[in-house]
Design a protein around this motif. Sequence first.
Motif, PDB file in Angstrom:
ATOM      1  N   LYS A 141       1.940   3.845   1.692  1.00  0.00           N
ATOM      2  CA  LYS A 141       0.536   3.431   1.502  1.00  0.00           C
ATOM      3  C   LYS A 141      -0.063   4.019   0.226  1.00  0.00           C
ATOM      4  O   LYS A 141      -1.221   4.453   0.204  1.00  0.00           O
ATOM      5  N   GLU A 142       0.727   4.008  -0.829  1.00  0.00           N
ATOM      6  CA  GLU A 142       0.289   4.570  -2.103  1.00  0.00           C
ATOM      7  C   GLU A 142      -0.414   3.543  -3.005  1.00  0.00           C
ATOM      8  O   GLU A 142      -1.109   3.928  -3.941  1.00  0.00           O
ATOM      9  N   LYS A 145      -4.307   3.536  -2.227  1.00  0.00           N
ATOM     10  CA  LYS A 145      -4.852   4.841  -1.864  1.00  0.00           C
ATOM     11  C   LYS A 145      -6.063   5.112  -2.756  1.00  0.00           C
ATOM     12  O   LYS A 145      -6.049   4.803  -3.941  1.00  0.00           O
TER      13      LYS A 145
END
Length: 152
Positions: A141-142, A145
């Motif tokens: 989930k970068e 972010k």
Amino acid sequence: MDKEKSIDHQLRATWQAVAKLYNEQAAKHNSTMATAFVLLNIDYENGTPSTALGPLMGMEPTSLSRILKTMEEKGAILREKNPDDGRSVIIKLTNYGKSMRKISKDSVIQFNEVVRRHLEPEEVETFFKVTSTINKLIADKEIYKKIKKKAV
């Protein structure tokens, strides 16, 4: 951003071309790419629990159910009660399913061999590194972010 330089655009356009190619090949055998994908993910000898197939392929249960129903109607698979868990079913390949699986596997092998013949080994390695990095960024989930602002 120019779409030709957009990573997601290139991924999507390339995958759509590959999917079209595979679907055209599968149509020659009265099949689809999705069916071929399922065939390749069913254990050749022992079958695969139906509950394991969806997650194995990243497919939604509704889509998978529809494909399995069609495959069963065509005689490519059969469903057997799971001896280890009476609540679930094992999907097994019939002889016809095994022959269709071989066709699917041969098509995938041919695709990979032809592409690899047109690339240097380092290019293939880089391709896998790039796709692995993209998958990891997504899994972690970068991508979206929140970026912390530096204090001034």
